[in-house]
Scaffold this motif. Sequence first.
Motif, PDB file in Angstrom:
ATOM      1  N   MET A  47       0.819  -1.223   0.000  1.00  0.00           N
ATOM      2  CA  MET A  47       0.000   0.000   0.000  1.00  0.00           C
ATOM      3  C   MET A  47       0.850   1.268   0.000  1.00  0.00           C
ATOM      4  O   MET A  47       0.333   2.356  -0.233  1.00  0.00           O
ATOM      5  N   HIS A 105      -8.779   7.649  -6.793  1.00  0.00           N
ATOM      6  CA  HIS A 105      -8.555   6.850  -5.575  1.00  0.00           C
ATOM      7  C   HIS A 105      -7.512   7.506  -4.675  1.00  0.00           C
ATOM      8  O   HIS A 105      -7.412   7.161  -3.503  1.00  0.00           O
ATOM      9  N   TRP A 135     -18.121   9.994  -6.542  1.00  0.00           N
ATOM     10  CA  TRP A 135     -19.104   9.309  -5.696  1.00  0.00           C
ATOM     11  C   TRP A 135     -19.648   8.063  -6.362  1.00  0.00           C
ATOM     12  O   TRP A 135     -19.874   7.051  -5.699  1.00  0.00           O
ATOM     13  N   MET A 295      -6.560   0.167  -2.061  1.00  0.00           N
ATOM     14  CA  MET A 295      -5.518   1.059  -1.539  1.00  0.00           C
ATOM     15  C   MET A 295      -4.150   0.761  -2.125  1.00  0.00           C
ATOM     16  O   MET A 295      -3.198   1.496  -1.869  1.00  0.00           O
TER      17      MET A 295
ATOM     18  N   HIS B  47     -18.046   6.866   6.582  1.00  0.00           N
ATOM     19  CA  HIS B  47     -18.692   6.825   5.270  1.00  0.00           C
ATOM     20  C   HIS B  47     -19.572   5.582   5.137  1.00  0.00           C
ATOM     21  O   HIS B  47     -20.769   5.695   4.915  1.00  0.00           O
ATOM     22  N   GLY B  55      -6.704  -0.195   7.148  1.00  0.00           N
ATOM     23  CA  GLY B  55      -6.307   0.972   6.379  1.00  0.00           C
ATOM     24  C   GLY B  55      -4.823   1.272   6.510  1.00  0.00           C
ATOM     25  O   GLY B  55      -4.054   0.515   7.101  1.00  0.00           O
ATOM     26  N   LEU B  56      -4.447   2.415   5.943  1.00  0.00           N
ATOM     27  CA  LEU B  56      -3.037   2.791   5.877  1.00  0.00           C
ATOM     28  C   LEU B  56      -2.817   4.082   6.666  1.00  0.00           C
ATOM     29  O   LEU B  56      -3.517   5.070   6.439  1.00  0.00           O
ATOM     30  N   GLU B  63      -6.046   6.293   6.213  1.00  0.00           N
ATOM     31  CA  GLU B  63      -6.806   6.155   4.972  1.00  0.00           C
ATOM     32  C   GLU B  63      -7.665   4.905   5.056  1.00  0.00           C
ATOM     33  O   GLU B  63      -7.171   3.816   5.373  1.00  0.00           O
ATOM     34  N   CYS B  64      -8.943   5.085   4.777  1.00  0.00           N
ATOM     35  CA  CYS B  64      -9.888   3.970   4.861  1.00  0.00           C
ATOM     36  C   CYS B  64      -9.629   2.963   3.735  1.00  0.00           C
ATOM     37  O   CYS B  64      -9.383   3.363   2.593  1.00  0.00           O
ATOM     38  N   PRO B  65      -9.694   1.659   4.048  1.00  0.00           N
ATOM     39  CA  PRO B  65      -9.376   0.673   3.015  1.00  0.00           C
ATOM     40  C   PRO B  65     -10.431   0.535   1.930  1.00  0.00           C
ATOM     41  O   PRO B  65     -10.178  -0.081   0.904  1.00  0.00           O
ATOM     42  N   LYS B  66     -11.616   1.111   2.121  1.00  0.00           N
ATOM     43  CA  LYS B  66     -12.672   0.856   1.136  1.00  0.00           C
ATOM     44  C   LYS B  66     -12.653   1.855  -0.026  1.00  0.00           C
ATOM     45  O   LYS B  66     -12.611   1.470  -1.184  1.00  0.00           O
ATOM     46  N   HIS B  67     -12.706   3.139   0.295  1.00  0.00           N
ATOM     47  CA  HIS B  67     -12.745   4.144  -0.784  1.00  0.00           C
ATOM     48  C   HIS B  67     -11.680   5.209  -0.612  1.00  0.00           C
ATOM     49  O   HIS B  67     -11.808   6.314  -1.170  1.00  0.00           O
ATOM     50  N   ASN B  68     -10.679   4.934   0.190  1.00  0.00           N
ATOM     51  CA  ASN B  68      -9.537   5.853   0.335  1.00  0.00           C
ATOM     52  C   ASN B  68      -9.901   7.206   0.948  1.00  0.00           C
ATOM     53  O   ASN B  68      -9.189   8.182   0.750  1.00  0.00           O
ATOM     54  N   ARG B  80     -10.485  13.824   3.314  1.00  0.00           N
ATOM     55  CA  ARG B  80     -10.542  13.523   1.881  1.00  0.00           C
ATOM     56  C   ARG B  80     -11.844  12.789   1.576  1.00  0.00           C
ATOM     57  O   ARG B  80     -12.165  11.830   2.276  1.00  0.00           O
ATOM     58  N   SER B  81     -12.560  13.237   0.531  1.00  0.00           N
ATOM     59  CA  SER B  81     -13.806  12.556   0.186  1.00  0.00           C
ATOM     60  C   SER B  81     -13.487  11.108  -0.239  1.00  0.00           C
ATOM     61  O   SER B  81     -12.371  10.839  -0.674  1.00  0.00           O
ATOM     62  N   PRO B  82     -14.415  10.181  -0.099  1.00  0.00           N
ATOM     63  CA  PRO B  82     -15.830  10.413   0.181  1.00  0.00           C
ATOM     64  C   PRO B  82     -16.189  10.558   1.659  1.00  0.00           C
ATOM     65  O   PRO B  82     -17.386  10.522   1.965  1.00  0.00           O
ATOM     66  N   VAL B  83     -15.257  10.727   2.559  1.00  0.00           N
ATOM     67  CA  VAL B  83     -15.694  10.936   3.945  1.00  0.00           C
ATOM     68  C   VAL B  83     -16.001  12.419   4.139  1.00  0.00           C
ATOM     69  O   VAL B  83     -15.256  13.281   3.694  1.00  0.00           O
TER      70      VAL B  83
END
Lengths: 366, 104
Positions: A47, A105, A135, A295, B47, B55-56, B63-68, B80-83
């Motif tokens: 990552m 991303h 989104w 990630m 989110h 996450g990282l 950073e969230c592992p699902k949508h960064n 950082r969106s999407p949060v």
Amino acid sequence: MTAAPFPVGQRDYSLVGPDSRRAVEIGLASAEWYHSDVPRAVMKDLMKRTDGPAIRDTILWFALLIGGAWGGIYFWGTWACVPFLFVYSVIYGSSCDSRWHECGHGTAFRTPWMNDVIYQIASFMVMRNPVTWRWSHARHHTDTYIVGRDAEIAWMRPPKTLTNFLALFDVIGATRSLLILARNATGRLTPDEKDFVPESEWGKMILAARIHMAIYAATIAVALATWSWLPLMLIGLPRIYGSWHMVMCGHLQHAGLAENVLDHRLNTRTVYMNPISRYIYWNMNYHIEHHMFPMVPYHALPRLHEVIKADLPPPNLSILDGYREVFASLRRQKTDPEYYLRKTLPPSAKPYREEFHTLNIARSNT
Amino acid sequence: MPQWIRACATDDINPEDLIRFDHDGDTYAIYHAPDGRFYATAGRCTHEDVHLCDGLVMGHLIECPKHNGQFDYRTGEAKRSPVCVNLKTFPVKVEAGTVFIGLT
Ligand code: FES
């Protein structure tokens, strides 16, 4: 959990219809997806963010764009402009998609503003509203190929083969994108957009659409003032005449595979590709890996593939091999929309949430 | 006054990393910042309810592992969106090589 398999019948791919409600009811929406086991230390290393590879690739990207545009302008009106515009258009109209994707991303560069700048440029090139698509793409990752939830299902069943392959020079897609931007620029949003974009972002969506439309209007004005197609050949039209590579790779991602499962190994395809395609596509040919671990930056996906490949279906060996599989599956789906290609997991792989595709498994093996 | 609950030993978390800590039906994330300090937040992303422990950690961001999506784990601020919604944070103290989280 003993949820009933998804009912057979006509699908409703809209995000506010009965299939959307059913997906929520039976636990397919925002669900826990399968992940291959990767030791934390290995995953942390995969990552890790770095600017180096993306800066190198982006310098080349701009060099190809500038060189292609220069040749296109210099030789305009002669056959010699064709190879320059060919390169320019593929870099503009196809690699914009992968740059948009990776920078969206936030994984391509370590430095956030670099991701943001390239994301905005690539969003313009690919004619996508940079706000909306951030989104919708998040939803695509949450609910990949869940009917009624995923706004990015390219191959709806039964497949409209002709329409989708007309899209090879993305006339339909680009026109649709432009109309969406034009609508957004007038301040109008659809119920689907309102469903997946939070209200706090609607103003930004409209502003972005207005900026994009203003640039297109200025380009058309220059084309009319100079009475030449050249400005449009450089801005706007490459999204059509150079998009073939984006479309070719994009169709391989999920077409003909399962819907409504919670396992990317079964609804996504990894395809080995040549180095030029991998540069244009920024390694998104490792698409199962990307969906399972979004990630991991594009430059680390080949390494991730090596780490988890024993838990994945065998990859397709080439673009051609991938298309053989896609066409065979789509042909069946034309007459039997319930059919899908059930990817075979190696014996070492763990199965996951079989209850969601029990019915479809039976049909796919007939 | 928060009730101090033992979360982990200091060397259970590598520098610039996090672990998940479950207590009383709730889940938390405990961070070891690169400057050696420890922090705690709610364990799930605001989110879509995804565990942050996969996450990282980069500097003071998770950073969230699902949508960064990203948060500053010191303040919980969504970065950082999407949060869009901030993460709840909790006080932390370290005593004799043990990390405690303060819960009310
Ligand atoms: S679930 Fe964390 S960013 Fe979406």
